[in-house]
Design a protein around this motif. Sequence first.
Motif, PDB file in Angstrom:
ATOM      1  N   ALA A   1       0.955  -1.572   0.004  1.00 48.04           N
ATOM      2  CA  ALA A   1      -0.115   0.068  -0.268  1.00 48.04           C
ATOM      3  C   ALA A   1       0.455   1.086  -0.066  1.00 48.04           C
ATOM      4  CB  ALA A   1      -0.611  -0.382   1.665  1.00 48.04           C
ATOM      5  N   HIS A   2       1.939   1.504   0.951  1.00 48.86           N
ATOM      6  CA  HIS A   2       3.163   2.864   1.047  1.00 48.86           C
ATOM      7  C   HIS A   2       3.426   2.493  -0.117  1.00 48.86           C
ATOM      8  CE1 HIS A   2       4.461   5.728   2.977  1.00 48.86           C
ATOM      9  NE2 HIS A   2       5.829   5.539   2.218  1.00 48.86           N
ATOM     10  N   GLY A   3       4.141   1.343  -1.527  1.00 46.02           N
ATOM     11  CA  GLY A   3       4.580   1.566  -2.677  1.00 46.02           C
ATOM     12  C   GLY A   3       4.551   2.195  -3.568  1.00 46.02           C
ATOM     13  N   LYS A   4       2.463   2.009  -3.230  1.00 45.15           N
ATOM     14  CA  LYS A   4       1.425   2.616  -4.392  1.00 45.15           C
ATOM     15  C   LYS A   4       1.487   4.058  -3.649  1.00 45.15           C
ATOM     16  CE  LYS A   4      -3.227   2.302  -6.487  1.00 45.15           C
ATOM     17  NZ  LYS A   4      -4.490   2.044  -5.199  1.00 45.15           N
ATOM     18  N   LYS A   5       1.403   4.387  -3.063  1.00 47.99           N
ATOM     19  CA  LYS A   5       1.564   6.101  -2.547  1.00 47.99           C
ATOM     20  C   LYS A   5       2.674   5.921  -3.003  1.00 47.99           C
ATOM     21  CE  LYS A   5       1.008   8.628   1.122  1.00 47.99           C
ATOM     22  NZ  LYS A   5       0.968   8.594   2.505  1.00 47.99           N
ATOM     23  N   VAL A   6       3.754   5.881  -2.570  1.00 43.38           N
ATOM     24  CA  VAL A   6       5.232   6.060  -3.266  1.00 43.38           C
ATOM     25  C   VAL A   6       5.349   6.957  -4.220  1.00 43.38           C
ATOM     26  CG1 VAL A   6       7.665   5.822  -3.400  1.00 43.38           C
ATOM     27  CG2 VAL A   6       6.225   5.553  -1.595  1.00 43.38           C
ATOM     28  N   MET A   7       4.679   5.605  -5.390  1.00 49.36           N
ATOM     29  CA  MET A   7       4.846   5.107  -6.844  1.00 49.36           C
ATOM     30  C   MET A   7       3.692   6.418  -7.449  1.00 49.36           C
ATOM     31  SD  MET A   7       7.068   3.729  -8.098  1.00 49.36           S
ATOM     32  CE  MET A   7       6.845   4.161  -9.904  1.00 49.36           C
ATOM     33  N   THR A   8       2.279   6.288  -6.877  1.00 53.56           N
ATOM     34  CA  THR A   8       1.326   7.893  -6.989  1.00 53.56           C
ATOM     35  C   THR A   8       1.892   8.586  -6.529  1.00 53.56           C
ATOM     36  OG1 THR A   8      -0.354   6.082  -6.364  1.00 53.56           O
ATOM     37  CG2 THR A   8      -1.240   8.531  -6.595  1.00 53.56           C
ATOM     38  N   SER A   9       2.266   8.942  -5.757  1.00 54.46           N
ATOM     39  CA  SER A   9       3.115  10.569  -5.602  1.00 54.46           C
ATOM     40  C   SER A   9       4.483  10.887  -6.549  1.00 54.46           C
ATOM     41  CB  SER A   9       3.536  11.233  -4.686  1.00 54.46           C
ATOM     42  OG  SER A   9       4.683  11.206  -4.737  1.00 54.46           O
ATOM     43  N   PHE A  10       5.005   9.694  -7.137  1.00 53.22           N
ATOM     44  CA  PHE A  10       5.934   9.821  -8.296  1.00 53.22           C
ATOM     45  C   PHE A  10       5.538   9.790  -8.996  1.00 53.22           C
ATOM     46  CE2 PHE A  10       8.999   8.208 -11.319  1.00 53.22           C
ATOM     47  CZ  PHE A  10       9.917   8.742 -11.082  1.00 53.22           C
ATOM     48  N   GLY A  11       4.225   9.849  -9.742  1.00 55.41           N
ATOM     49  CA  GLY A  11       3.685  10.091 -10.727  1.00 55.41           C
ATOM     50  C   GLY A  11       3.794  11.891 -11.107  1.00 55.41           C
ATOM     51  N   ASN A  12       2.882  12.328  -9.411  1.00 52.35           N
ATOM     52  CA  ASN A  12       3.593  13.976  -9.423  1.00 52.35           C
ATOM     53  C   ASN A  12       4.795  14.913 -10.608  1.00 52.35           C
ATOM     54  OD1 ASN A  12       0.754  14.439  -8.885  1.00 52.35           O
ATOM     55  ND2 ASN A  12       1.894  14.266  -6.684  1.00 52.35           N
ATOM     56  N   ALA A  13       5.582  13.937 -10.651  1.00 50.02           N
ATOM     57  CA  ALA A  13       6.464  14.187 -11.038  1.00 50.02           C
ATOM     58  C   ALA A  13       6.330  14.002 -13.061  1.00 50.02           C
ATOM     59  CB  ALA A  13       8.119  13.988 -10.733  1.00 50.02           C
ATOM     60  N   ILE A  14       6.053  13.828 -13.147  1.00 51.18           N
ATOM     61  CA  ILE A  14       5.994  13.272 -14.550  1.00 51.18           C
ATOM     62  C   ILE A  14       5.071  14.667 -15.128  1.00 51.18           C
ATOM     63  CG2 ILE A  14       4.701  11.169 -16.506  1.00 51.18           C
ATOM     64  CD1 ILE A  14       5.337   9.556 -14.072  1.00 51.18           C
ATOM     65  N   LYS A  15       4.014  14.758 -14.362  1.00 49.54           N
ATOM     66  CA  LYS A  15       2.859  15.871 -14.967  1.00 49.54           C
ATOM     67  C   LYS A  15       3.418  17.332 -13.968  1.00 49.54           C
ATOM     68  CE  LYS A  15      -1.102  12.948 -12.705  1.00 49.54           C
ATOM     69  NZ  LYS A  15      -1.649  13.076 -11.715  1.00 49.54           N
ATOM     70  N   HIS A  16       4.523  17.378 -13.707  1.00 50.34           N
ATOM     71  CA  HIS A  16       5.309  18.712 -13.043  1.00 50.34           C
ATOM     72  C   HIS A  16       6.871  18.380 -13.492  1.00 50.34           C
ATOM     73  CE1 HIS A  16       1.322  19.628 -12.133  1.00 50.34           C
ATOM     74  NE2 HIS A  16       1.209  18.397 -10.545  1.00 50.34           N
ATOM     75  N   MET A  17       7.201  18.013 -14.208  1.00 43.31           N
ATOM     76  CA  MET A  17       8.586  17.849 -14.723  1.00 43.31           C
ATOM     77  C   MET A  17       9.412  19.321 -14.977  1.00 43.31           C
ATOM     78  SD  MET A  17       9.293  14.310 -17.299  1.00 43.31           S
ATOM     79  CE  MET A  17       7.667  14.093 -18.269  1.00 43.31           C
ATOM     80  N   ASP A  18       8.971  20.263 -14.741  1.00 41.98           N
ATOM     81  CA  ASP A  18       9.493  21.551 -14.908  1.00 41.98           C
ATOM     82  C   ASP A  18       9.714  21.998 -13.868  1.00 41.98           C
ATOM     83  OD1 ASP A  18       9.950  21.252 -18.080  1.00 41.98           O
ATOM     84  OD2 ASP A  18       7.703  21.896 -18.408  1.00 41.98           O
ATOM     85  N   ASP A  19       8.851  21.549 -12.639  1.00 42.03           N
ATOM     86  CA  ASP A  19       8.839  22.177 -11.068  1.00 42.03           C
ATOM     87  C   ASP A  19       8.949  21.004 -10.386  1.00 42.03           C
ATOM     88  OD1 ASP A  19       8.961  24.055  -9.507  1.00 42.03           O
ATOM     89  OD2 ASP A  19       7.299  24.982  -9.474  1.00 42.03           O
ATOM     90  N   LEU A  20       9.878  20.415  -9.872  1.00 41.64           N
ATOM     91  CA  LEU A  20       9.801  19.258  -9.637  1.00 41.64           C
ATOM     92  C   LEU A  20       9.996  19.301  -7.773  1.00 41.64           C
ATOM     93  CD1 LEU A  20      12.261  16.750 -11.658  1.00 41.64           C
ATOM     94  CD2 LEU A  20       9.621  16.570 -10.922  1.00 41.64           C
ATOM     95  N   LYS A  21      11.348  20.805  -7.687  1.00 43.59           N
ATOM     96  CA  LYS A  21      11.508  21.281  -6.487  1.00 43.59           C
ATOM     97  C   LYS A  21      10.037  22.070  -5.798  1.00 43.59           C
ATOM     98  CE  LYS A  21      16.214  22.614  -6.812  1.00 43.59           C
ATOM     99  NZ  LYS A  21      16.988  23.775  -6.417  1.00 43.59           N
ATOM    100  N   ALA A  22       8.959  22.365  -6.331  1.00 39.41           N
ATOM    101  CA  ALA A  22       8.087  23.067  -5.722  1.00 39.41           C
ATOM    102  C   ALA A  22       7.026  21.643  -5.354  1.00 39.41           C
ATOM    103  CB  ALA A  22       7.562  24.191  -6.634  1.00 39.41           C
ATOM    104  N   THR A  23       6.297  20.451  -6.680  1.00 42.33           N
ATOM    105  CA  THR A  23       5.890  19.833  -6.486  1.00 42.33           C
ATOM    106  C   THR A  23       6.658  18.733  -5.262  1.00 42.33           C
ATOM    107  OG1 THR A  23       5.604  19.693  -8.659  1.00 42.33           O
ATOM    108  CG2 THR A  23       5.564  17.668  -8.096  1.00 42.33           C
ATOM    109  N   PHE A  24       7.521  18.565  -4.541  1.00 42.72           N
ATOM    110  CA  PHE A  24       7.960  18.063  -3.800  1.00 42.72           C
ATOM    111  C   PHE A  24       8.314  18.410  -3.107  1.00 42.72           C
ATOM    112  CE2 PHE A  24       8.231  15.034  -7.184  1.00 42.72           C
ATOM    113  CZ  PHE A  24       7.581  13.409  -7.016  1.00 42.72           C
ATOM    114  N   SER A  25       8.611  19.722  -2.342  1.00 39.48           N
ATOM    115  CA  SER A  25       8.378  21.010  -1.149  1.00 39.48           C
ATOM    116  C   SER A  25       8.358  20.075   0.250  1.00 39.48           C
ATOM    117  CB  SER A  25       8.183  22.561  -0.777  1.00 39.48           C
ATOM    118  OG  SER A  25       7.161  22.397  -1.395  1.00 39.48           O
TER     119      SER A  25
END
Length: 147
Positions: A63-87
């Motif tokens: 379940a946590h692995g799915k959560k991690v990878m779902t969050s990682f999916g945000n990186a793909i949507k916001h590749m131009d602003d990763l610092k803000a995406t993961f702040s």
Amino acid sequence: MVHFTAEEKAAIASFWAKVNVEVAGGEILGRLLVVYPWTQRFFDNFGNLSSETAIMGNPKVKAHGKKVMTSFGNAIKHMDDLKATFSQLSELHCDKLHVDPENFKLLGNMILIVLATQFGREFTPQMQAAWQKLTTAVANALAYKYH
């Protein structure tokens, strides 16, 4: 700041659409906990992590692995602003969880290994290069609050 070409963005996004986040996420986090057992200390509430079989079959790991990878999916949507995406995640992992930022690089390695294992020849060297760039950039973004 990392610059992704239009080709890299398109390749990563089209490949991501094929990834089963639930299956890949469980395997990625499970492998991290098996290969780097010291990372288990952050998951002491996950129950039995005493063996590879226990870890890979643990529903909380999956379940946590799915959560991690779902969050990682945000990186793909916001590749131009990763610092803000993961702040916020960076702040959480730094200030509250006290995770060693090196672990983010280790997680990135597990992502690459699992994608290569699951997709075989489809995960070409060029695709790997794009994903390596992304996982490194995400690890750096997650480590940002540590600096």
